[in-house]
Write a protein that holds these residues in place. Structure first.
Motif, PDB file in Angstrom:
ATOM      1  N   GLU B 183       0.804  -1.215   0.000  1.00  0.00           N
ATOM      2  CA  GLU B 183       0.000   0.000   0.000  1.00  0.00           C
ATOM      3  C   GLU B 183       0.838   1.266   0.000  1.00  0.00           C
ATOM      4  O   GLU B 183       0.323   2.352  -0.239  1.00  0.00           O
ATOM      5  CB  GLU B 183      -0.937   0.006   1.220  1.00  0.00           C
ATOM      6  N   ALA B 184       2.137   1.083   0.287  1.00  0.00           N
ATOM      7  CA  ALA B 184       3.009   2.265   0.350  1.00  0.00           C
ATOM      8  C   ALA B 184       2.933   3.016  -0.972  1.00  0.00           C
ATOM      9  O   ALA B 184       2.869   2.415  -2.042  1.00  0.00           O
ATOM     10  CB  ALA B 184       4.432   1.841   0.645  1.00  0.00           C
ATOM     11  N   ARG B 185       2.937   4.353  -0.896  1.00  0.00           N
ATOM     12  CA  ARG B 185       2.782   5.169  -2.077  1.00  0.00           C
ATOM     13  C   ARG B 185       3.912   4.920  -3.073  1.00  0.00           C
ATOM     14  O   ARG B 185       3.728   5.023  -4.273  1.00  0.00           O
ATOM     15  CB  ARG B 185       2.745   6.639  -1.697  1.00  0.00           C
ATOM     16  N   ASP B 186       5.104   4.616  -2.524  1.00  0.00           N
ATOM     17  CA  ASP B 186       6.236   4.505  -3.435  1.00  0.00           C
ATOM     18  C   ASP B 186       6.454   3.075  -3.936  1.00  0.00           C
ATOM     19  O   ASP B 186       7.441   2.806  -4.597  1.00  0.00           O
ATOM     20  CB  ASP B 186       7.511   5.040  -2.788  1.00  0.00           C
ATOM     21  N   SER B 189       6.841   3.032  -7.616  1.00  0.00           N
ATOM     22  CA  SER B 189       8.078   3.682  -8.046  1.00  0.00           C
ATOM     23  C   SER B 189       9.279   2.770  -7.767  1.00  0.00           C
ATOM     24  O   SER B 189      10.231   2.726  -8.546  1.00  0.00           O
ATOM     25  CB  SER B 189       8.215   5.047  -7.363  1.00  0.00           C
TER      26      SER B 189
END
Lengths: 404, 413
Positions: B183-186, B189
């Motif tokens: 779930e981490a935003r990065d 990326s």
């Protein structure tokens, strides 16, 4: 490709590219070596290259070509539109002298490239050979530049003082009048940062790793190469699978285990782990060698009443000494260069290995030249070892893999 | 296979098998201990709520001091135990304190949790929460014999014991680690950086290595020297070359920026390792620079074992240089190229040191392996780090399945 296959197009295009390669490399070299601010003047570089292409094809005499290019180079520089320009203290005349050397260098080497290339229509062979000669020239310059620059910068920075580095980061000229003071960063590393002890620690850890690796992998390699047992083929194929597991994945649980058991900050802990990272590859290389040895000699030994272990000791090992030496060197290099585990498992400066010591120097409080001096200290032993025994190592490394 | 395996296993054969496994045992056992066990541990940890601080289990600590003076018979003082739980969050159960009271001291009214048996004081301190602190006072009165003996009350060490629940060993599980990293935003990326770095790093190193090998595949003076030189980036310690690159490309004092500015190619200094997306390109270029020698070495070795008769025949037939490369040399190199591609792909995917040293995973260069370190040590969440490691492991499993699938199809062709 077709429109390019004419001498009057291919020649100028190739030499234009070659002129770019050469002038930019010379600019980098001159800047680093002397601190002189060399600046390529792009339009001139392109025009000179293209003209050199025409000249190399049209002017038949070698001396004539050299003379014409020298005069052209000098004139362009005098007019202030030379391919390589220097600002500031350089006089127009000095620049003209440089121009008189740079332009002939382009046209003469270019002529070598365009050897056997005609002015008009080229056949496929002539064209491709000219392209290949250009690519060879370009490749050699390119690789030498990209490999040398970092090593040059590493050494040159370590010989500078903080003040000199800030003043002009491009000036890597070595001021020999400073004498031993040039090595000040090194002296300070050994005196204040215990680099002598790190060097020794790294040496001991690497040697122990080599010994343990050999003790474990020689019998294993022999078994895989010579003895018949079920699963042998699968085993020899899957030895290297171990290297699919990333080190950081293993380092995490090892870090936890060592934290709990108190093995962190001990070289014993490091020596427990290092050989395991090298045993599989050593085993793989050695079994390839053992397989290549004539079995008949060993068989004769067996017939004469030696048992397996003494066959290994008296026949196989002496025969495979060169391979064992090259494996040892390779393992030594791996252990010497290892960074991740040393970084994670050692916190106490008294137990640091060399790579861990260099990592410690990467802080904003420690000047760059110290960091670079540390990098040089870590690099020199392993490069010296490698250069001395290069043939040995590369042969050992590629032996098993190139069979088919 | 021409020879058939023997059906029955003879005594000699059995002996040989035993010997073989005996000789392999040290290698197998050591590798299993250092590789297989940690791998299993990673799976276990990835479903446990473990943090960096949990590596030091909670322990009860006691410091004993004498408050007051016991110089003359009849002096009254306190023996004070300062007690605390070493861990700030995890509790301790049934904590117990045991200490010897020196001879000649008369005890005052005891704390209700304590009692005295002979000379030994035993206190049952119950359960402590994380970060629990308290002071336990034992009032004492000196007698003649104590003053004469000049004993120190701290002579006997106070022992405190307590049961702690080790989070690594208990049966408390969680899927939070995985939820958190996915779930981490990065996360996307990180995945993108990994794919970019792996694909371009691998292909780049292979192509550059092939180019270098072609250059040195003819004999000329200084060829041996150049071959040694080309291997420098691979042989030198990663830490040395990585820091050199950082120094060289430093935005303020680096030579690369100074050079670009002098040549008029840029106005303002470029932060090569600190800007998106330049940093990711730079670490990939570094990867290519550092590992092209490996491809170079193996490709060159393969080239030199190629039969030269074929090329002579091609010359007779009038093949051009590019044709010879395309139709004769390249097919011969296909085997080593695909092996190198596979190995380099996996190793680049697994690479940690290089990026860690160059950027520390900043500016969009955090790959999965760097994320393991980031989660476990920078965020102090070992469980999440292990979860990332499990993700890496699953990717590798998929790669190898794909590899074996490709291998089978190759054989069928």
């Amino acid at each position: 490709m077709k429109p390019l296959q004419r001498g009057y197009i291919a020649g100028p295009v190739l030499l234009l590219l070659w002129s770019l390669t050469l002038v930019y490399s010379i600019a980098i070299f001159v800047t680093f070596a002397g601190g002189a601010p060399a600046r390529p003047f792009l339009p001139a570089v392109i025009v000179v290259g293209a003209l050199a292409g025409i000249g190399a094809l049209q002017i038949s005499g070698l001396a004539m070509l050299a003379g014409v290019s020298a005069i052209a180079g000098a004139l362009l520089s005098l007019l202030g539109i030379g391919p390589l320009q220097f600002g500031g203290e350089f006089s127009q005349l000095a620049e003209a002298v440089v121009g008189a050397f740079v332009v002939p260098a382009i046209s003469l080497t270019g002529r070598l490239m365009l050897q056997g290339t005609a002015w008009g229509e080229l056949n496929r062979h002539e064209f491709e050979e000219a392209v290949i000669r250009f690519l060879t020239g370009f490749g050699l310059v390119f690789f030498i530049v990209i490999v040398m620059i970092p090593f040059f910068v590493m050494i040159a920075t370590s010989l500078k003082s903080q003040q000199e580095l800030l003043q002009n980061p491009l000036d890597y000229s070595i001021d020999l009048s400073k004498g031993w003071d040039l090595l000040r960063s090194y002296r300070e590393l050994f005196a204040d940062f215990m680099f002598g002890s790190y060097l020794w620690t790294s040496f001991v850890v690497s040697v122990v790793t080599v010994i343990v690796t050999l003790l474990f992998s020689i019998p294993g390699a022999y078994a895989v190469a010579r003895l018949r047992f079920r699963g042998r083929r699968e085993f020899s194929q899957s030895i290297l699978l171990i290297y699919m597991v990333p080190m950081i994945v293993l380092a995490l649980p090892i870090y936890m285990l060592f934290s709990i058991t108190g093995l962190r900050n001990s070289l014993f802990g490091l020596i427990l782990i290092y050989p395991v990272t090298t045993i599989p590859v050593a085993l793989y290389i050695l079994q390839g060698y053992f397989r290549g040895l004539p079995f008949e000699v060993e068989e004769a030994g067996l017939m004469d009443g030696l048992n397996r272990l003494s066959v290994i000791r008296r026949i196989t090992l002496p025969l495979s000494l060169p391979s064992i030496a090259s494996v040892s060197l390779y393992v030594f290099m791996i252990a010497w260069n290892e960074f991740l585990l040393a970084f994670m498992l050692l916190d106490d400066p008294s137990t640091f290995t060399l790579t861990r010591g260099v990592a410690m120097l990467n802080s904003s409080e420690i000047p760059r030249q110290h960091l670079m001096a540390g990098a040089v200290i870590a690099t020199i032993p392993v490069l010296a070892l490698f250069l001395g025994l290069e043939r040995f190592i590369t042969k050992g490394l590629t032996a098993g893999s190139v069979k088919g | 296979m021409t020879e058939l395996p023997p059906k029955a296993i003879g005594a000699l054969q059995r002996q040989e098998t035993r010997l073989a496994w005996g000789m392999l045992a040290p290698s197998i056992i050591s590798v299993a201990l250092i590789v297989i066990l940690p791998l299993l541990a990673i799976f276990w940890i990835s479903i446990k709520p473990v943090e960096l601080a949990d590596l030091r289990p909670p322990t009860p600590l006691a410091r004993e001091a004498l408050r007051g003076k016991l110089n003359v018979a009849g002096d009254v003082a306190n023996i004070e135990y300062r007690l605390r739980n070493s861990h700030s969050t995890r509790p301790l159960a049934s904590v117990e304190l045991i200490d010897q009271i020196p001879e000649g001291l008369a005890l005052g009214e005891l704390d209700p949790r304590c009692d005295l048996v002979g000379a030994s004081l035993r206190c049952d301190l119950g359960d402590w929460d994380g970060g629990h602190r308290e002071r336990l006072r034992i009032p004492v009165t000196a007698t003649e014999s104590f003053v004469a003996g000049e004993t120190d009350v701290r002579e006997s060490v106070a022992l405190v014991t307590g049961d702690s629940d080790n989070v690594l060993a208990n049966l408390q599980f969680t899927v939070k680690n995985f939820v958190r990293i996915f779930e981490a935003r990065d996360f996307w990326s990180v995945l993108w950086a990994t794919v970019f770095y792996t694909v371009f790093g691998t292909i780049g190193a292979l192509v550059v290595g092939l180019f270098a090998a072609l250059l040195l595949n003819k004999s000329f003076a200084g060829r041996g020297l150049l071959r040694g030189l080309f291997l420098f980036p691979y042989v030198a310690p990663v830490i040395a070359v990585a820091f050199t690159w950082v120094t060289l490309f430093d935005p303020f004092s680096g030579s690369a920026n100074a050079m670009l500015q002098q040549m008029g190619m840029t106005e303002n200094p470029i932060n090569f390792f600190g800007e998106r997306p330049l940093a990711l390109i730079m670490v990939t270029v570094f990867e290519i620079w550092r590992y092209f020698p490996l491809s170079f070495l193996f490709i060159l070795a393969r080239m030199q074992s190629v039969d030269s008769d074929m090329f002579e025949a091609a010359d007779m037939d009038g093949a051009s240089p590019f044709q010879k490369f395309r139709y004769l040399l390249l097919p011969q190199l296909l085997g080593i190229l695909s092996v190198l591609f596979l190995l380099r792909f996996i190793w680049t995917f697994n690479k940690f040191d290089d990026i860690f040293l160059l950027t520390g995973g900043n500016a969009g260069t955090r790959t999965l392996t760097v994320n393991v370190y980031e989660q476990a040590f920078a965020v102090s969440d070992i469980g999440a780090g292990a979860a990332v490691a499990v993700v890496i492991f699953c990717c590798l499993l998929i790669f190898s399945l794909f590899y074996f699938w490709a291998l089978r199809h190759e054989e069928e062709l």
